[in-house]
Design a protein around this motif. Sequence first.
Motif, PDB file in Angstrom:
ATOM      1  N   ALA A  49      14.259  -1.514   2.864  1.00  0.00           N
ATOM      2  CA  ALA A  49      13.110  -1.321   3.149  1.00  0.00           C
ATOM      3  C   ALA A  49      12.183  -2.086   2.268  1.00  0.00           C
ATOM      4  O   ALA A  49      12.474  -2.244   1.179  1.00  0.00           O
ATOM      5  CB  ALA A  49      12.445   0.211   3.333  1.00  0.00           C
ATOM      6  N   VAL A  50      10.841  -2.485   2.699  1.00  0.00           N
ATOM      7  CA  VAL A  50       9.854  -2.954   1.740  1.00  0.00           C
ATOM      8  C   VAL A  50       8.581  -2.047   2.088  1.00  0.00           C
ATOM      9  O   VAL A  50       8.141  -1.639   3.035  1.00  0.00           O
ATOM     10  CB  VAL A  50       9.584  -4.197   2.133  1.00  0.00           C
ATOM     11  N   LEU A  51       7.936  -1.527   0.792  1.00  0.00           N
ATOM     12  CA  LEU A  51       6.930  -0.642   0.739  1.00  0.00           C
ATOM     13  C   LEU A  51       5.548  -1.748   0.175  1.00  0.00           C
ATOM     14  O   LEU A  51       5.917  -2.129  -1.017  1.00  0.00           O
ATOM     15  CB  LEU A  51       7.184   0.308  -0.164  1.00  0.00           C
ATOM     16  N   LEU A  52       4.738  -1.936   0.882  1.00  0.00           N
ATOM     17  CA  LEU A  52       3.468  -2.642   0.453  1.00  0.00           C
ATOM     18  C   LEU A  52       2.519  -1.711   0.311  1.00  0.00           C
ATOM     19  O   LEU A  52       1.898  -1.237   1.119  1.00  0.00           O
ATOM     20  CB  LEU A  52       3.417  -3.762   1.663  1.00  0.00           C
ATOM     21  N   LEU A  53       1.915  -1.616  -1.179  1.00  0.00           N
ATOM     22  CA  LEU A  53       0.981  -0.732  -1.297  1.00  0.00           C
ATOM     23  C   LEU A  53      -0.439  -1.524  -1.378  1.00  0.00           C
ATOM     24  O   LEU A  53      -0.475  -2.496  -2.190  1.00  0.00           O
ATOM     25  CB  LEU A  53       1.094  -0.036  -2.702  1.00  0.00           C
ATOM     26  N   LYS A  54      -1.336  -0.854  -0.758  1.00  0.00           N
ATOM     27  CA  LYS A  54      -2.707  -1.650  -0.660  1.00  0.00           C
ATOM     28  C   LYS A  54      -3.915  -0.935  -1.501  1.00  0.00           C
ATOM     29  O   LYS A  54      -3.545   0.529  -1.765  1.00  0.00           O
ATOM     30  CB  LYS A  54      -3.101  -1.803   0.766  1.00  0.00           C
ATOM     31  N   GLU A  55      -4.790  -1.499  -1.822  1.00  0.00           N
ATOM     32  CA  GLU A  55      -5.766  -0.797  -2.834  1.00  0.00           C
ATOM     33  C   GLU A  55      -7.418  -1.179  -2.553  1.00  0.00           C
ATOM     34  O   GLU A  55      -7.339  -2.162  -1.554  1.00  0.00           O
ATOM     35  CB  GLU A  55      -5.509  -1.179  -4.078  1.00  0.00           C
ATOM     36  N   ASP A  56      -7.870  -0.362  -2.957  1.00  0.00           N
ATOM     37  CA  ASP A  56      -9.789  -0.700  -2.566  1.00  0.00           C
ATOM     38  C   ASP A  56     -10.273   0.195  -3.892  1.00  0.00           C
ATOM     39  O   ASP A  56     -10.042   1.372  -4.045  1.00  0.00           O
ATOM     40  CB  ASP A  56     -10.076  -0.286  -1.130  1.00  0.00           C
ATOM     41  N   LEU A  57     -11.167  -0.759  -4.436  1.00  0.00           N
ATOM     42  CA  LEU A  57     -11.783  -0.140  -5.558  1.00  0.00           C
ATOM     43  C   LEU A  57     -10.903   0.347  -6.625  1.00  0.00           C
ATOM     44  O   LEU A  57     -11.225   1.421  -7.305  1.00  0.00           O
ATOM     45  CB  LEU A  57     -13.001   0.864  -5.334  1.00  0.00           C
ATOM     46  N   LYS A  58      -9.864  -0.156  -6.871  1.00  0.00           N
ATOM     47  CA  LYS A  58      -8.510   0.033  -7.902  1.00  0.00           C
ATOM     48  C   LYS A  58      -8.007   1.317  -7.664  1.00  0.00           C
ATOM     49  O   LYS A  58      -7.668   2.091  -8.555  1.00  0.00           O
ATOM     50  CB  LYS A  58      -9.270   0.045  -9.316  1.00  0.00           C
ATOM     51  N   LYS A  59      -7.984   1.962  -6.310  1.00  0.00           N
ATOM     52  CA  LYS A  59      -7.207   3.153  -5.784  1.00  0.00           C
ATOM     53  C   LYS A  59      -6.454   2.647  -4.706  1.00  0.00           C
ATOM     54  O   LYS A  59      -6.846   2.095  -3.695  1.00  0.00           O
ATOM     55  CB  LYS A  59      -8.360   4.195  -5.424  1.00  0.00           C
ATOM     56  N   PRO A  60      -5.351   3.417  -4.480  1.00  0.00           N
ATOM     57  CA  PRO A  60      -4.430   3.294  -3.225  1.00  0.00           C
ATOM     58  C   PRO A  60      -5.109   3.769  -2.247  1.00  0.00           C
ATOM     59  O   PRO A  60      -5.660   4.911  -1.897  1.00  0.00           O
ATOM     60  CB  PRO A  60      -3.188   4.232  -3.601  1.00  0.00           C
ATOM     61  N   THR A  61      -5.085   2.783  -1.191  1.00  0.00           N
ATOM     62  CA  THR A  61      -5.883   3.312   0.250  1.00  0.00           C
ATOM     63  C   THR A  61      -4.846   2.941   1.319  1.00  0.00           C
ATOM     64  O   THR A  61      -5.202   3.085   2.518  1.00  0.00           O
ATOM     65  CB  THR A  61      -6.898   2.435   0.310  1.00  0.00           C
ATOM     66  N   GLY A  62      -3.702   2.182   1.257  1.00  0.00           N
ATOM     67  CA  GLY A  62      -2.861   1.845   2.395  1.00  0.00           C
ATOM     68  C   GLY A  62      -1.452   1.607   1.953  1.00  0.00           C
ATOM     69  O   GLY A  62      -1.162   1.464   0.900  1.00  0.00           O
ATOM     70  N   LEU A  63      -0.519   2.000   2.880  1.00  0.00           N
ATOM     71  CA  LEU A  63       0.803   1.783   2.719  1.00  0.00           C
ATOM     72  C   LEU A  63       1.699   1.358   3.821  1.00  0.00           C
ATOM     73  O   LEU A  63       1.336   1.769   4.988  1.00  0.00           O
ATOM     74  CB  LEU A  63       1.431   3.016   2.194  1.00  0.00           C
ATOM     75  N   SER A  64       2.183   0.119   3.749  1.00  0.00           N
ATOM     76  CA  SER A  64       2.946  -0.479   4.950  1.00  0.00           C
ATOM     77  C   SER A  64       4.549  -0.467   4.632  1.00  0.00           C
ATOM     78  O   SER A  64       4.681  -0.874   3.713  1.00  0.00           O
ATOM     79  CB  SER A  64       2.649  -2.012   4.988  1.00  0.00           C
ATOM     80  N   VAL A  65       5.080   0.239   5.482  1.00  0.00           N
ATOM     81  CA  VAL A  65       6.536   0.379   5.181  1.00  0.00           C
ATOM     82  C   VAL A  65       7.250  -0.458   6.387  1.00  0.00           C
ATOM     83  O   VAL A  65       7.202  -0.100   7.568  1.00  0.00           O
ATOM     84  CB  VAL A  65       7.259   1.989   5.644  1.00  0.00           C
TER      85      VAL A  65
END
Length: 409
Positions: free
Chosen positions: A233-249
Motif C-alpha cells: 500500500a501507498v499512503l499519500l499525506l496532503k497538507e494545507d497551511l502546514k497541517k494535514p488535510t487529506g490522505l490517499s490510500v
Amino acid sequence: MGFSRPSEHALKSANKLRRKELFVQHKKGKIKDRREERLRRKKEEDKNPELRAARLAKNKPLTIDQKRVWDDVDDDSLGVRVDVEQLKRRRIEAEEQAALDAVEEDDEDDDMDSMLGSDDEEDEEARQAALERQREKRAKRDNSIAPSTTSTNLDLTPASLALRFPSLFSDVPPPEPKILVTTSLNSTIHNEAHLLCTLFPNSSYIPRSAHRYGHKYSLREICKYATNRDYTAVLLLKEDLKKPTGLSVVHLPSGPTFHFSISNWIEGRKLPGHGNPTNHYPELLLNNFKTPLGLLTAKLFMTLFPPRPEFQGRQVVTLHNQRDYIFVRRHRYVFRDKRATEKSIVGADGKEVKGVEDIRAGLQELGPRFTLKLRRVDKGIGRAGSEGDDALQWQWKAKMEKDRKVFNL
C-alpha cells in the motif's frame, strides 16, 4: 403561613425590584415542586420497582444514530445505503419461508394424487438442508459476557462487492503489510508523516523531492516503484497551511484508491496524560461499518495492519465510524482491580455484567488523534490511473448530507 409560589402574571410587575423579588420566589417554588415530585416518585418506585424500570426505558434518549434511515431496496451494491446484516437476515427468512411453502405444496400434491409417487430426492434435500442449518447453529460459539454492539462483521460482505474488488476480497491469504508513506510535492509536514509511520506497522517514510531541478514523480510512478519492491500500500499525506488535510490510500498493485479528508489532527505529545508507543503490532477495532461501502472501507484498513497482533504490547487502534466520520484513536490498555469509588460495569440492558465485577480496564492514549471522512473511491491508482466506465466507484457529494438521518458508511 407557608411559602407561596407567585403566579406567572405577577412576574410582569412594572416595579423592577418587585419583579426581581417575585422571580426569585417563583424559581424557588419551581425547585421545591420538582423536589417534592422526585420524593413522591421515589416512594412509589420503592414500593413497585416496575415503575422505575418503565420510566428508565421511556427516558432513553433518542439520538440521530437511532433515527438513521435506510434505503428500502433489496440491493447490496456499492453506494446503496442498506444494513447488510439486516438485508441478509431478511433474505434467509424469505428463503426458509419459500422452502416451507414448497414442502407444503408437495404434501398437498401427494394427497390429491395418490397414484404419483413421493419425490424422495426433494424430501431428502430438504432434510439435509434442515440438518445443515441445525449443524451451523450448534457450531456458533457462545456470545461474550460483554458483547459489542458496534463491531464490524466482514463475513457479511456481499458477493457483488467481492467480484468488483478481487484484490481486496481474495481467498488467498494476503501478504504481510508493507506500507510506503509519502507526502505531496514541496511538503513541510515531515514530522506528521513520521507519526503516521508509527501508527501503521511495517511502514517507511520517503519524502518527495523539493529541489527545483528534481524529477517530480507522480503517484502512478511512486506506486510502480513500490510494487516492484513488494509494498502492499501507498499512503499519500496532503497538507494545507502546514497541517494535514487529506490522505490517499492506494492498494497495490492495481488499486483501488481511497481519498479521505483529515480534520482535528492532534499529535500524541499534545494529548494530556499521553503515553509513548512501542513497535508492537496493535490490535484493530473496526466499529459501526454497516453498508457495502462501509465494509469496503473497513476491509481496506484491515489490510494495513498485520493480522497477528502482539498482545504483550497491549496496544489497540480503533477506527470508529459515526455519522460517516471515522475517528482514529490509539490506546494502551491495562487490566486492574476496581476501586471502591467506581461503579460496576453494566450491559446494554442496564444490568450488571457478571464475571467482571472486580476488574477495570485503564486506557492511556498514545496518539496521533485525527478524524477521516471518505470523499472518493477510484477503481485504479488515483483518478488518472482509473479507466473505463466504472473508473469512479463512489464519490461524496454535498447533497448527500441534505437529510441528516441518512449516512453512507
